[in-house]
Write a protein that holds these residues in place. Structure first.
Motif, PDB file in Angstrom:
ATOM      1  N   LEU A  30       0.616  -1.300   0.083  1.00  0.00           N
ATOM      2  CA  LEU A  30       0.119   0.084  -0.062  1.00  0.00           C
ATOM      3  C   LEU A  30       0.813   1.183   0.096  1.00  0.00           C
ATOM      4  O   LEU A  30       0.382   2.537   0.096  1.00  0.00           O
ATOM      5  CB  LEU A  30      -1.126   0.123   1.252  1.00  0.00           C
ATOM      6  N   GLY A  31       2.395   1.202  -0.130  1.00  0.00           N
ATOM      7  CA  GLY A  31       3.154   2.399  -0.033  1.00  0.00           C
ATOM      8  C   GLY A  31       3.353   2.967   1.339  1.00  0.00           C
ATOM      9  O   GLY A  31       3.727   4.110   1.575  1.00  0.00           O
TER      10      GLY A  31
ATOM     11  N   ILE B 278       5.789   3.664  -4.095  1.00  0.00           N
ATOM     12  CA  ILE B 278       6.857   4.306  -3.524  1.00  0.00           C
ATOM     13  C   ILE B 278       7.197   5.716  -3.834  1.00  0.00           C
ATOM     14  O   ILE B 278       7.494   6.494  -2.877  1.00  0.00           O
ATOM     15  CB  ILE B 278       8.050   3.219  -3.692  1.00  0.00           C
ATOM     16  N   GLU B 279       6.964   6.011  -5.087  1.00  0.00           N
ATOM     17  CA  GLU B 279       7.221   7.563  -5.435  1.00  0.00           C
ATOM     18  C   GLU B 279       6.322   8.286  -4.818  1.00  0.00           C
ATOM     19  O   GLU B 279       6.751   9.200  -4.391  1.00  0.00           O
ATOM     20  CB  GLU B 279       7.102   7.725  -7.037  1.00  0.00           C
TER      21      GLU B 279
ATOM     22  N   LYS C 178       5.209  12.324  -0.579  1.00  0.00           N
ATOM     23  CA  LYS C 178       4.481  12.694   0.699  1.00  0.00           C
ATOM     24  C   LYS C 178       5.303  12.952   1.731  1.00  0.00           C
ATOM     25  O   LYS C 178       5.307  13.955   2.766  1.00  0.00           O
ATOM     26  CB  LYS C 178       3.577  11.635   1.362  1.00  0.00           C
ATOM     27  N   LEU C 179       6.669  12.281   1.892  1.00  0.00           N
ATOM     28  CA  LEU C 179       7.726  12.464   2.927  1.00  0.00           C
ATOM     29  C   LEU C 179       8.289  13.905   2.526  1.00  0.00           C
ATOM     30  O   LEU C 179       8.527  14.543   3.616  1.00  0.00           O
ATOM     31  CB  LEU C 179       8.677  11.442   2.888  1.00  0.00           C
ATOM     32  N   LYS C 180       8.484  14.061   1.365  1.00  0.00           N
ATOM     33  CA  LYS C 180       9.275  15.405   1.200  1.00  0.00           C
ATOM     34  C   LYS C 180       8.148  16.746   1.260  1.00  0.00           C
ATOM     35  O   LYS C 180       8.927  17.711   1.122  1.00  0.00           O
ATOM     36  CB  LYS C 180       9.953  15.405  -0.241  1.00  0.00           C
ATOM     37  N   GLU C 181       7.101  16.607   1.515  1.00  0.00           N
ATOM     38  CA  GLU C 181       6.233  17.677   2.095  1.00  0.00           C
ATOM     39  C   GLU C 181       6.401  18.206   3.188  1.00  0.00           C
ATOM     40  O   GLU C 181       6.287  19.455   3.697  1.00  0.00           O
ATOM     41  CB  GLU C 181       4.691  17.071   1.964  1.00  0.00           C
TER      42      GLU C 181
ATOM     43  N   VAL D 242       2.911  10.239  10.515  1.00  0.00           N
ATOM     44  CA  VAL D 242       1.884  11.174  10.436  1.00  0.00           C
ATOM     45  C   VAL D 242       1.267  10.674   8.847  1.00  0.00           C
ATOM     46  O   VAL D 242      -0.100  10.697   8.700  1.00  0.00           O
ATOM     47  CB  VAL D 242       2.438  12.374  10.129  1.00  0.00           C
ATOM     48  N   ILE D 243       2.064  10.225   7.922  1.00  0.00           N
ATOM     49  CA  ILE D 243       1.639  10.029   6.685  1.00  0.00           C
ATOM     50  C   ILE D 243       0.506   8.733   6.867  1.00  0.00           C
ATOM     51  O   ILE D 243      -0.627   8.685   6.210  1.00  0.00           O
ATOM     52  CB  ILE D 243       2.708   9.473   5.650  1.00  0.00           C
TER      53      ILE D 243
END
Length: 128
Positions: free
Chosen positions: A12-13, A90-91, A96-99, A124-125
């Motif tokens: 699910l990423g 994964i991308e 989302k992480l780089k937000e 959080v994500i």
């Protein structure tokens, strides 16, 4: 000063595990600690993970290999193009992480603090 984040996600990423590398290291260096002790049925990765030792390891595990092949590979492995489309998860995780500005700017100077920030952001994500 740059840092690479190699991440292992579930189907699910969602983040399962990650490994930090110096920005000048090749990605395959961090794969062994990333997959050590983790069982999975399929590996889905980009060309950076197209390495003979990774392919051999996955074959030994009986894992289905969906890795985009480098053009110079002498004996390319056929991959399922429909399954490969799911690599966007994964991308999406990295997007989302780089937000989070602290991740994108690498504001933490130590690997320990940067890792803690990645864990916090991943939590959080996952909670969204």
């Amino acid at each position: 000063w740059t840092t690479k984040i190699l991440a292992l996600t579930d189907a699910l990423g969602n983040l399962v595990r990650f490994h930090l590398l110096p920005g000048n290291r090749y990605d395959t260096v961090g794969v062994a600690p990333l997959i050590d002790g983790v069982g999975f049925d399929t590996i889905l990765a980009d060309k950076a993970f197209d390495s003979n030792w990774i392919i051999d390891e996955m074959n030994q595990r009986g894992t289905k290999i969906i890795i985009s092949q480098r053009p110079q590979r002498k004996n390319p492995i056929s991959i399922d193009a429909e399954i490969y489309k799911w690599r966007h998860l994964i991308e999406n995780f990295f997007a989302k992480l780089k937000e989070f500005k602290g991740i994108a700017m690498r504001s933490e100077k130590t690997d320990r603090n940067f890792s803690a920030m990645i864990y916090a952001c991943a939590a959080v994500i996952n909670s969204r």
